[in-house]
Enzyme design. Structure first.
Site, PDB file in Angstrom:
ATOM      1  N   GLY A 298      35.473  55.912  47.284  1.00  0.00           N
ATOM      2  CA  GLY A 298      35.610  54.635  46.581  1.00  0.00           C
ATOM      3  C   GLY A 298      35.090  54.695  45.159  1.00  0.00           C
ATOM      4  CG  ASP A 299      31.544  56.584  42.283  1.00  0.00           C
ATOM      5  OD1 ASP A 299      31.288  55.557  41.630  1.00  0.00           O
ATOM      6  OD2 ASP A 299      31.289  57.730  41.875  1.00  0.00           O
TER       7      ASP A 299
END
Length: 128
Positions: A21-22
């Site tokens: 997700g980062d």
């Protein structure tokens, strides 16, 4: 019959989802900012300001009223699994950012249409 890519059929843990997700969040910010004229260094500084933990926690706060129970559960799981994080960031902020990343990673893999809706919601907030 078309098969799903291998990455979509694997169930990942919260740390892996947050890591993914980062990366997705950073790519989203880069795509947004590459449309602006500017020097590479200036664009890099702008991206860094959007992907740091405090900015992710702020994005989560904006989206919170629009999240489903499943999305809130993903955020909670990510937050609870975050650990302490770097000394330069408060633990609560780091936890919220990790929860946000976890949700983004899961949505990227499992429901990209919903992820796009949430990212659009953030864009609307930026403009308004």
């Amino acid at each position: 019959r078309a098969q799903q890519p291998a990455a979509l059929s694997v169930d990942l843990g919260t740390r892996q989802l947050a890591w993914l997700g980062d990366a997705v969040w950073e790519l989203h910010q880069r795509l947004r900012l590459c449309q602006r004229p500017g020097r590479t260094r200036e664009l890099h500084v702008a991206v860094v300001s959007e992907v740091k933990a405090s900015a992710q926690a702020s994005a989560l706060a904006i989206l919170d009223p629009y999240l489903s129970d499943l999305e809130k559960d993903l955020v909670r799981r990510g937050r609870n699994n975050a650990g302490r994080g770097p000394r330069s960031v408060e633990a609560a902020t780091y936890g919220k950012a990790t929860g946000f990343e976890t949700m983004v990673g899961w949505l990227f893999l499992k429901n990209p249409v919903r992820l796009a809706q949430l990212l659009d919601r953030l864009e609307e907030t930026d403009k308004g």
